[in-house]
Design an enzyme around this catalytic site. Structure first.
Site, PDB file in Angstrom:
ATOM      1  CD1 TRP A   1      67.026  38.987  10.033  1.00  0.00           C
ATOM      2  CD2 TRP A   1      68.620  39.513   8.321  1.00  0.00           C
ATOM      3  NE1 TRP A   1      66.525  40.256   9.315  1.00  0.00           N
ATOM      4  CE2 TRP A   1      67.479  40.626   8.365  1.00  0.00           C
ATOM      5  CE3 TRP A   1      69.697  39.553   7.703  1.00  0.00           C
ATOM      6  CZ2 TRP A   1      67.800  41.413   7.723  1.00  0.00           C
ATOM      7  CZ3 TRP A   1      69.660  40.730   6.800  1.00  0.00           C
ATOM      8  CH2 TRP A   1      68.615  41.756   6.736  1.00  0.00           C
TER       9      TRP A   1
ATOM     10  CE1 TYR B   1      58.556  35.336  15.750  1.00  0.00           C
ATOM     11  CE2 TYR B   1      60.058  37.303  15.011  1.00  0.00           C
ATOM     12  CZ  TYR B   1      59.681  35.656  15.708  1.00  0.00           C
ATOM     13  OH  TYR B   1      60.811  35.050  15.970  1.00  0.00           O
TER      14      TYR B   1
ATOM     15  CG  LEU C   1      68.038  28.038  17.879  1.00  0.00           C
ATOM     16  CD1 LEU C   1      69.464  28.071  17.491  1.00  0.00           C
ATOM     17  CD2 LEU C   1      67.682  29.416  18.610  1.00  0.00           C
TER      18      LEU C   1
ATOM     19  CB  THR D   1      63.242  37.983  17.656  1.00  0.00           C
ATOM     20  OG1 THR D   1      63.415  38.515  16.378  1.00  0.00           O
ATOM     21  CG2 THR D   1      61.903  38.260  18.376  1.00  0.00           C
TER      22      THR D   1
ATOM     23  CG  ASP E   1      50.320  22.091  21.584  1.00  0.00           C
ATOM     24  OD1 ASP E   1      50.510  23.243  21.137  1.00  0.00           O
ATOM     25  OD2 ASP E   1      49.829  21.435  20.957  1.00  0.00           O
TER      26      ASP E   1
ATOM     27  N   GLY F   1      62.628  22.249  15.611  1.00  0.00           N
ATOM     28  CA  GLY F   1      62.663  23.272  14.975  1.00  0.00           C
ATOM     29  C   GLY F   1      64.115  23.907  14.281  1.00  0.00           C
TER      30      GLY F   1
ATOM     31  CB  THR G   1      59.084  31.165  13.801  1.00  0.00           C
ATOM     32  OG1 THR G   1      58.802  29.942  12.926  1.00  0.00           O
ATOM     33  CG2 THR G   1      59.829  30.779  14.949  1.00  0.00           C
TER      34      THR G   1
ATOM     35  CB  ALA H   1      58.751  30.904  18.936  1.00  0.00           C
TER      36      ALA H   1
HETATM   37  N1  LIG Z   1      64.206  32.381  12.478  1.00  0.00           N
HETATM   38  C1  LIG Z   1      64.664  33.390  12.536  1.00  0.00           C
HETATM   39  O1  LIG Z   1      64.936  34.091  11.738  1.00  0.00           O
HETATM   40  C2  LIG Z   1      64.527  33.687  14.324  1.00  0.00           C
HETATM   41  C3  LIG Z   1      65.537  35.088  14.326  1.00  0.00           C
HETATM   42  C4  LIG Z   1      65.307  35.390  15.814  1.00  0.00           C
HETATM   43  C5  LIG Z   1      64.809  34.641  16.711  1.00  0.00           C
HETATM   44  N2  LIG Z   1      64.131  33.597  16.316  1.00  0.00           N
HETATM   45  C6  LIG Z   1      63.699  32.802  17.367  1.00  0.00           C
HETATM   46  O2  LIG Z   1      64.536  31.504  17.488  1.00  0.00           O
HETATM   47  C7  LIG Z   1      63.514  30.538  18.096  1.00  0.00           C
HETATM   48  C8  LIG Z   1      63.700  29.340  17.065  1.00  0.00           C
HETATM   49  O3  LIG Z   1      63.065  29.675  15.968  1.00  0.00           O
HETATM   50  P1  LIG Z   1      63.458  28.855  14.653  1.00  0.00           P
HETATM   51  O4  LIG Z   1      63.925  29.561  13.681  1.00  0.00           O
HETATM   52  O5  LIG Z   1      64.236  27.482  14.842  1.00  0.00           O
HETATM   53  O6  LIG Z   1      61.724  28.514  14.195  1.00  0.00           O
HETATM   54  P2  LIG Z   1      61.178  27.253  13.812  1.00  0.00           P
HETATM   55  O7  LIG Z   1      62.261  26.462  12.665  1.00  0.00           O
HETATM   56  O8  LIG Z   1      59.982  27.717  13.150  1.00  0.00           O
HETATM   57  O9  LIG Z   1      61.085  26.077  15.007  1.00  0.00           O
HETATM   58  C9  LIG Z   1      59.961  26.658  15.954  1.00  0.00           C
HETATM   59  C10 LIG Z   1      59.692  25.566  16.707  1.00  0.00           C
HETATM   60  O10 LIG Z   1      58.665  25.769  17.415  1.00  0.00           O
HETATM   61  C11 LIG Z   1      57.643  24.841  17.346  1.00  0.00           C
HETATM   62  N3  LIG Z   1      56.319  25.239  17.508  1.00  0.00           N
HETATM   63  C12 LIG Z   1      55.548  26.019  16.687  1.00  0.00           C
HETATM   64  N4  LIG Z   1      54.306  26.036  17.002  1.00  0.00           N
HETATM   65  C13 LIG Z   1      54.535  25.366  18.300  1.00  0.00           C
HETATM   66  C14 LIG Z   1      53.359  25.069  19.212  1.00  0.00           C
HETATM   67  N5  LIG Z   1      52.043  25.518  18.802  1.00  0.00           N
HETATM   68  N6  LIG Z   1      53.421  24.404  20.217  1.00  0.00           N
HETATM   69  C15 LIG Z   1      54.764  24.004  20.401  1.00  0.00           C
HETATM   70  N7  LIG Z   1      55.812  24.075  19.549  1.00  0.00           N
HETATM   71  C16 LIG Z   1      55.594  24.868  18.518  1.00  0.00           C
HETATM   72  C17 LIG Z   1      57.897  24.181  16.202  1.00  0.00           C
HETATM   73  O11 LIG Z   1      57.496  22.701  16.188  1.00  0.00           O
HETATM   74  P3  LIG Z   1      57.020  21.964  14.777  1.00  0.00           P
HETATM   75  O12 LIG Z   1      58.281  21.459  14.298  1.00  0.00           O
HETATM   76  O13 LIG Z   1      56.077  20.918  15.371  1.00  0.00           O
HETATM   77  O14 LIG Z   1      56.317  23.001  14.033  1.00  0.00           O
HETATM   78  C18 LIG Z   1      59.466  24.357  16.112  1.00  0.00           C
HETATM   79  O15 LIG Z   1      59.931  23.088  16.831  1.00  0.00           O
HETATM   80  C19 LIG Z   1      61.983  31.178  18.216  1.00  0.00           C
HETATM   81  O16 LIG Z   1      61.969  31.336  19.703  1.00  0.00           O
HETATM   82  C20 LIG Z   1      62.095  32.481  17.368  1.00  0.00           C
HETATM   83  O17 LIG Z   1      61.226  33.355  17.774  1.00  0.00           O
HETATM   84  C21 LIG Z   1      64.254  32.989  15.082  1.00  0.00           C
END
Ligand SMILES: NC(=O)c1ccc[n+]([C@@H]2O[C@H](COP(=O)([O-])OP(=O)(O)OC[C@H]3O[C@@H](n4cnc5c(N)ncnc54)[C@H](OP(=O)(O)O)[C@@H]3O)[C@@H](O)[C@H]2O)c1
Length: 305
Positions: free
Chosen positions: A161, A131, A12, A105, A40, A10, A66, A64
């Site tokens: 963000w 979420y 992050l 988050t 998973d 993902g 997301t 997560a």
């Molecule tokens: N994006 C934001 O603005 C934001 C803000 C605050 C906090 N966060 C938190 O930061 C963390 C990383 O977010 P990100 O932005 O990097 O999100 P992301 O790019 O959507 O990455 C999420 C990761 O989780 C994996 N995932 C999704 N569904 C899954 C499942 N059912 N089983 C196993 N793995 C799964 C995805 O795998 P695949 O690659 O196989 O889909 C991906 O590697 C999360 O905990 C999120 O809640 C994000």
């Protein structure tokens, strides 16, 4: 130190893996990257044998669901993936004496704050969407799993963000929207009533690595770049740094109705890092990232202006 990262592919997760590869404490083999195929969220019970096989001393839980609008449409699935699966991982890790960092988050807060201050760790969570509720459930389940456990530490690292490689993030979407607006000879409409803490994944990953390397993982951390911005401010800074000059109009978020209601005030107060240096300003982080994004776009044959 053996550190495993969930959601390693993902936005992050990949930055955390890269930062840990550079860290002196992960040793010559580097971190252990767990993709969805290994851990998973839909079948979290499988995590015990994976922990026994890979024997990490620390897990950074980045995986997560997301898709915030998806979570709003199916809050039960969101709770299962972001809440219960986090609890299963936390219990399995705590039982084995493994430290855990759960990434969370700003969306656990309602965003209705009006005093101009960012949310601090001690502030009361009160999510307003599926979420946020599911991520808060993950925090609560992880805390319960580590309650009274000796010899293993839990950290909750909240951020907000996020943007960064591989693109397809807010800055990339603004550049694409600017192209479309320019082609239509229309002003670019920008949301001015959502304010947050734009945060660069590479900087957040560095901060997580610093916490691990300094044995300062325990507790709740707010890891965001310094400063704050409305979506419109953030977009205008992207355009300024990319030298794209087009007219813009400020509009309310209600211009684009969506399944999820984002918190209007998405600002986190950064918590101190062990080295004493806060993360740099969001504008400075953006300046580091934007050239990569612009190169990617020109390689893809996009018109930037
Ligand atoms: N994006 C934001 O603005 C934001 C803000 C605050 C906090 N966060 C938190 O930061 C963390 C990383 O977010 P990100 O932005 O990097 O999100 P992301 O790019 O959507 O990455 C999420 C990761 O989780 C994996 N995932 C999704 N569904 C899954 C499942 N059912 N089983 C196993 N793995 C799964 C995805 O795998 P695949 O690659 O196989 O889909 C991906 O590697 C999360 O905990 C999120 O809640 C994000």
């Amino acid at each position: 130190m053996r550190v495993a990262v969930t959601g390693a592919g993902g936005r992050l997760g990949r930055a955390v893996v890269s930062a840990l590869e550079e860290a002196p404490f992960t040793g010559p083999f580097g971190p252990i990257a767990w993709s969805r195929a290994i851990f998973d969220l839909d079948t979290p019970e499988g995590v015990g044998p994976i922990l026994d096989r890979d024997r990490p001393e620390m897990v950074v839980h980045c995986a997560a669901w997301t898709d915030v609008d998806g979570c709003a449409r199916d809050p039960e699935l969101a709770l299962a993936r972001n809440g219960e699966a986090t609890g299963v991982l936390a219990r399995a890790a705590a039982e084995r004496g493994i430290d855990l960092i759960v990434i969370s988050t700003n969306e656990i807060f309602d965003g209705r704050r009006t005093d101009g201050a960012g949310y601090a760790p001690a502030d009361e969570p009160d999510p307003i969407n599926g979420y946020g509720a599911s991520k808060l459930a993950g925090e609560v389940a992880a805390r319960a799993a580590y309650e009274g456990v000796r010899g293993a530490v839990l950290g909750i690292a909240r951020t907000a963000w996020l943007y960064g490689p591989p693109g397809n993030d807010f800055p990339a979407k603004i550049l694409a929207a600017a192209d479309r607006a320019a082609a239509l000879r229309e002003p670019l409409r920008l949301v001015a009533d959502e304010v947050g803490s734009p945060s660069y994944t590479l900087d957040v990953a560095e901060a997580i690595t610093e916490l691990i390397g300094s044995a300062a993982v325990g507790g709740t951390h707010h890891l965001v770049n310094a400063g704050r911005a409305s979506r419109a401010d953030w977009a205008r800074e992207v355009l300024r740094q990319a030298r794209i000059d087009i007219p813009t109009d400020d509009v309310p978020a209600s211009t684009w109705p969506r399944a999820s209601t984002p918190p209007a005030w998405a600002v986190l107060e950064p918590t101190p890092l062990p080295g004493g240096e806060p993360l740099r300003s969001w504008q400075s982080a953006l300046a580091d990232y934007l050239p990569t994004l612009l190169r990617q776009r020109s390689a893809a044959g996009s018109v930037a202006r």
